[in-house]
Design an enzyme around this catalytic site. Structure first.
Site, PDB file in Angstrom:
ATOM      1  N   GLY A  20      -0.961 -25.346   7.268  1.00  0.00           N
ATOM      2  CA  GLY A  20      -1.062 -23.969   6.802  1.00  0.00           C
ATOM      3  C   GLY A  20       0.222 -23.166   6.935  1.00  0.00           C
ATOM      4  O   GLY A  20       1.323 -23.645   6.637  1.00  0.00           O
ATOM      5  N   ARG A  41      -2.712 -29.222  18.525  1.00  0.00           N
ATOM      6  CA  ARG A  41      -3.649 -30.109  19.208  1.00  0.00           C
ATOM      7  C   ARG A  41      -3.602 -31.535  18.657  1.00  0.00           C
ATOM      8  O   ARG A  41      -3.647 -32.497  19.387  1.00  0.00           O
ATOM      9  CB  ARG A  41      -5.078 -29.572  19.063  1.00  0.00           C
ATOM     10  CG  ARG A  41      -5.474 -28.685  20.200  1.00  0.00           C
ATOM     11  CD  ARG A  41      -6.927 -28.279  20.107  1.00  0.00           C
ATOM     12  NE  ARG A  41      -7.217 -27.492  18.920  1.00  0.00           N
ATOM     13  CZ  ARG A  41      -8.442 -27.070  18.589  1.00  0.00           C
ATOM     14  NH1 ARG A  41      -9.465 -27.365  19.344  1.00  0.00           N
ATOM     15  NH2 ARG A  41      -8.630 -26.357  17.505  1.00  0.00           N
ATOM     16  N   SER A 106     -22.293 -17.094  21.228  1.00  0.00           N
ATOM     17  CA  SER A 106     -22.509 -17.485  22.626  1.00  0.00           C
ATOM     18  C   SER A 106     -21.278 -17.051  23.421  1.00  0.00           C
ATOM     19  O   SER A 106     -20.196 -16.853  22.840  1.00  0.00           O
ATOM     20  CB  SER A 106     -22.683 -19.003  22.722  1.00  0.00           C
ATOM     21  OG  SER A 106     -21.453 -19.650  22.461  1.00  0.00           O
ATOM     22  N   TYR A 148      -6.490  -6.701  10.506  1.00  0.00           N
ATOM     23  CA  TYR A 148      -7.601  -6.112  11.268  1.00  0.00           C
ATOM     24  C   TYR A 148      -7.313  -6.026  12.769  1.00  0.00           C
ATOM     25  O   TYR A 148      -8.186  -5.671  13.547  1.00  0.00           O
ATOM     26  CB  TYR A 148      -8.943  -6.793  10.942  1.00  0.00           C
ATOM     27  CG  TYR A 148      -9.062  -8.273  11.210  1.00  0.00           C
ATOM     28  CD1 TYR A 148      -9.130  -8.762  12.513  1.00  0.00           C
ATOM     29  CD2 TYR A 148      -9.151  -9.174  10.157  1.00  0.00           C
ATOM     30  CE1 TYR A 148      -9.272 -10.110  12.764  1.00  0.00           C
ATOM     31  CE2 TYR A 148      -9.297 -10.532  10.397  1.00  0.00           C
ATOM     32  CZ  TYR A 148      -9.351 -10.995  11.704  1.00  0.00           C
ATOM     33  OH  TYR A 148      -9.491 -12.346  11.964  1.00  0.00           O
ATOM     34  N   LYS A 163      -6.615 -10.589  18.451  1.00  0.00           N
ATOM     35  CA  LYS A 163      -5.412 -10.227  17.690  1.00  0.00           C
ATOM     36  C   LYS A 163      -4.916  -8.842  18.095  1.00  0.00           C
ATOM     37  O   LYS A 163      -3.705  -8.590  18.120  1.00  0.00           O
ATOM     38  CB  LYS A 163      -5.694 -10.282  16.191  1.00  0.00           C
ATOM     39  CG  LYS A 163      -5.964 -11.679  15.642  1.00  0.00           C
ATOM     40  CD  LYS A 163      -4.705 -12.524  15.547  1.00  0.00           C
ATOM     41  CE  LYS A 163      -4.955 -13.807  14.750  1.00  0.00           C
ATOM     42  NZ  LYS A 163      -3.768 -14.643  14.605  1.00  0.00           N
ATOM     43  N   PRO A 189      -0.540 -10.694   8.293  1.00  0.00           N
ATOM     44  CA  PRO A 189      -0.835 -11.132   6.924  1.00  0.00           C
ATOM     45  C   PRO A 189      -2.226 -10.683   6.488  1.00  0.00           C
ATOM     46  O   PRO A 189      -3.134 -10.591   7.309  1.00  0.00           O
ATOM     47  CB  PRO A 189      -0.789 -12.660   7.013  1.00  0.00           C
ATOM     48  CG  PRO A 189      -0.503 -13.009   8.426  1.00  0.00           C
ATOM     49  CD  PRO A 189      -0.689 -11.792   9.253  1.00  0.00           C
ATOM     50  N   GLY A 190      -2.398 -10.434   5.217  1.00  0.00           N
ATOM     51  CA  GLY A 190      -3.726 -10.346   4.618  1.00  0.00           C
ATOM     52  C   GLY A 190      -4.167 -11.767   4.307  1.00  0.00           C
ATOM     53  O   GLY A 190      -3.692 -12.720   4.930  1.00  0.00           O
TER      54      GLY A 190
HETATM   55  N1  COA Z   1     -20.287 -19.918  14.606  1.00  0.00           N
HETATM   56  C1  COA Z   1     -20.764 -19.640  15.835  1.00  0.00           C
HETATM   57  N2  COA Z   1     -20.351 -20.286  16.950  1.00  0.00           N
HETATM   58  C2  COA Z   1     -19.448 -21.268  16.789  1.00  0.00           C
HETATM   59  C3  COA Z   1     -18.903 -21.615  15.540  1.00  0.00           C
HETATM   60  C4  COA Z   1     -19.377 -20.907  14.417  1.00  0.00           C
HETATM   61  N3  COA Z   1     -18.919 -21.170  13.194  1.00  0.00           N
HETATM   62  N4  COA Z   1     -18.019 -22.624  15.715  1.00  0.00           N
HETATM   63  C5  COA Z   1     -17.995 -22.889  17.029  1.00  0.00           C
HETATM   64  N5  COA Z   1     -18.864 -22.082  17.673  1.00  0.00           N
HETATM   65  C6  COA Z   1     -19.150 -22.082  19.091  1.00  0.00           C
HETATM   66  C7  COA Z   1     -19.695 -23.414  19.564  1.00  0.00           C
HETATM   67  O1  COA Z   1     -21.111 -23.504  19.337  1.00  0.00           O
HETATM   68  C8  COA Z   1     -19.332 -23.381  21.027  1.00  0.00           C
HETATM   69  O2  COA Z   1     -20.204 -22.562  21.765  1.00  0.00           O
HETATM   70  P1  COA Z   1     -21.397 -23.205  22.697  1.00  0.00           P
HETATM   71  O3  COA Z   1     -20.699 -24.109  23.654  1.00  0.00           O
HETATM   72  O4  COA Z   1     -22.018 -22.024  23.345  1.00  0.00           O
HETATM   73  O5  COA Z   1     -22.294 -23.920  21.732  1.00  0.00           O
HETATM   74  C9  COA Z   1     -18.008 -22.644  21.043  1.00  0.00           C
HETATM   75  O6  COA Z   1     -17.932 -21.910  19.808  1.00  0.00           O
HETATM   76  C10 COA Z   1     -16.823 -23.583  21.108  1.00  0.00           C
HETATM   77  O7  COA Z   1     -16.949 -24.505  20.034  1.00  0.00           O
HETATM   78  P2  COA Z   1     -16.185 -25.897  20.038  1.00  0.00           P
HETATM   79  O8  COA Z   1     -16.336 -26.502  18.694  1.00  0.00           O
HETATM   80  O9  COA Z   1     -16.587 -26.692  21.239  1.00  0.00           O
HETATM   81  O10 COA Z   1     -14.699 -25.371  20.334  1.00  0.00           O
HETATM   82  P3  COA Z   1     -13.344 -26.003  20.010  1.00  0.00           P
HETATM   83  O11 COA Z   1     -12.484 -25.601  21.117  1.00  0.00           O
HETATM   84  O12 COA Z   1     -13.425 -27.434  19.650  1.00  0.00           O
HETATM   85  O13 COA Z   1     -12.922 -25.226  18.630  1.00  0.00           O
HETATM   86  C11 COA Z   1     -12.918 -23.195  17.366  1.00  0.00           C
HETATM   87  C12 COA Z   1     -12.471 -23.913  18.633  1.00  0.00           C
HETATM   88  C13 COA Z   1     -14.423 -22.947  17.480  1.00  0.00           C
HETATM   89  C14 COA Z   1     -12.168 -21.874  17.299  1.00  0.00           C
HETATM   90  C15 COA Z   1     -12.674 -24.050  16.093  1.00  0.00           C
HETATM   91  O14 COA Z   1     -13.116 -23.317  14.967  1.00  0.00           O
HETATM   92  C16 COA Z   1     -11.225 -24.432  15.937  1.00  0.00           C
HETATM   93  O15 COA Z   1     -10.793 -25.413  16.504  1.00  0.00           O
HETATM   94  N6  COA Z   1     -10.427 -23.672  15.189  1.00  0.00           N
HETATM   95  C17 COA Z   1      -8.989 -23.908  15.028  1.00  0.00           C
HETATM   96  C18 COA Z   1      -8.477 -23.689  13.676  1.00  0.00           C
HETATM   97  C19 COA Z   1      -8.853 -22.380  13.091  1.00  0.00           C
HETATM   98  O16 COA Z   1      -9.829 -21.739  13.431  1.00  0.00           O
HETATM   99  N7  COA Z   1      -8.085 -21.978  12.113  1.00  0.00           N
HETATM  100  C20 COA Z   1      -8.363 -20.757  11.401  1.00  0.00           C
HETATM  101  C21 COA Z   1      -7.397 -19.721  11.728  1.00  0.00           C
HETATM  102  S1  COA Z   1      -7.660 -18.312  10.704  1.00  0.00           S
END
Ligand code: COA
Length: 281
Positions: A20, A41, A106, A148, A163, A189-190
């Site tokens: 990205g 990661r 959660s 935001y 943020k 960024p938007g």
């Molecule tokens: N809606 C609600 N809860 C969510 C969710 C969703 N879409 N996705 C994850 N969760 C919750 C999980 O259920 C978990 O909670 P719980 O243990 O109470 O069930 C918690 O968030 C952590 O999720 P997990 O998947 O174990 O975390 P992770 O550390 O592997 O991932 C995130 C982190 C959730 C932020 C994941 O979306 C990610 O890795 N994102 C990185 C890339 C990214 O978001 N890029 C966009 C930038 S704009």
């Protein structure tokens, strides 16, 4: 637009540099002469970024770490410095986000995003900052926030809180670390269509609707953000600190403007309406 050696005095670490916007910035920095370290990661995408920078004639290295883990971050920066030399530029780009109603989050869901975005930015910023302070070299830091960060946003509560915190961190350190020659800025960024963001945030026809809300009529291109980041990281921006530059095609201003809805109609029709409303003498 830039001289090809614009960033040749810099070794820049980009978090989330495997995909990205992070990858777009890393590649641009590499093309402008910076030695580029990418941290994230998953190793595979990081290696792809490194390969792309090297294929274009640049110098790059990668190391894997989760920004939530300060010790892992420290070791990854050690590894990158062993290959590239002392880091004197940092771009905090790694983020986590997803759509959820606040009442359905959660504690761990809230925690995950805040720990990536806010704590993660602190971990890299403090680690790199300490190195810059100890070496007396100064340096340049840039954090990718969002529009935001100021006004908050429905359905991305953890990200909005985190943020806003990163923006506060940027402004706080701009003052506190100025004496060490460390600049701290941000870009807000938007919407930029990247797989990571859009797959998580743009559901149904929201993407088309979102585009219509942007006065310039389109989403941003990653290369446009990379241009701004390159300028803000460069010696040419040496007097800029504590600043957050919005790059959103006018989106957030339009959202808050009382009469911006008139821009949705053909201009000639709008002018006729305005004319008809004008009191006759
Ligand atoms: N809606 C609600 N809860 C969510 C969710 C969703 N879409 N996705 C994850 N969760 C919750 C999980 O259920 C978990 O909670 P719980 O243990 O109470 O069930 C918690 O968030 C952590 O999720 P997990 O998947 O174990 O975390 P992770 O550390 O592997 O991932 C995130 C982190 C959730 C932020 C994941 O979306 C990610 O890795 N994102 C990185 C890339 C990214 O978001 N890029 C966009 C930038 S704009």
């Amino acid at each position: 637009m830039f001289q090809t050696d614009l960033l040749s005095s810099q070794t820049i670490l980009v978090t989330g540099g495997g995909s990205g916007l992070g990858r777009a910035m890393a590649e641009r920095f590499g093309a402008l002469g910076a030695r580029v370290g990418v941290l994230g990661r998953r190793v595979e995408p990081l290696e792809e970024t490194v390969a792309a920078i090297r294929a274009a004639g640049g110098t790059a290295a990668c190391a894997s770490a989760d920004v939530r883990d300060p010790h892992g971050v420290h070791l990854a920066i050690d590894a990158i410095e062993a290959e590239l030399g002392p880091v004197n530029g940092l771009v905090n780009n790694a983020a986590g986000n997803f759509l959820s109603a606040a009442e359905d989050l959660s504690p761990n869901a809230f925690d995950s995003v805040v720990r990536i975005v806010l704590h993660g930015t602190f971990h890299t910023t403090q680690d790199v900052g300490k190195r810059m302070i100890e070496r007396g070299t100064g340096g340049t830091m840039l954090s990718i926030v969002t529009t935001y960060a100021w006004m908050g946003s429905a359905f991305v509560l953890p990200s909005a809180c985190a943020k806003a915190g990163v923006l506060a961190m940027t402004r706080s350190l701009a003052v506190e670390w100025a004496c060490y020659g460390i600049r701290n800025n941000a870009i807000a960024p938007g919407p930029f269509p990247t797989e990571g963001a859009f797959s998580r945030l743009m559901a149904g026809d929201i993407e088309e609707q979102a585009k219509k809300q942007i006065p310039l009529g389109r989403f941003g291109e990653p290369g446009e953000l990379a241009n701004l980041a390159a300028y803000m990281m460069s010696p040419g921006a040496a007097y800029m600190t504590g600043e957050c530059v919005v790059l959103d095609g006018g989106e957030w201003l339009r959202a808050g403007q009382e009469f911006s809805r008139y821009t949705e109609y053909p201009r000639e029709a709008v002018k006729q309406v305005f004319g008809a409303m004008r009191p006759r003498k």
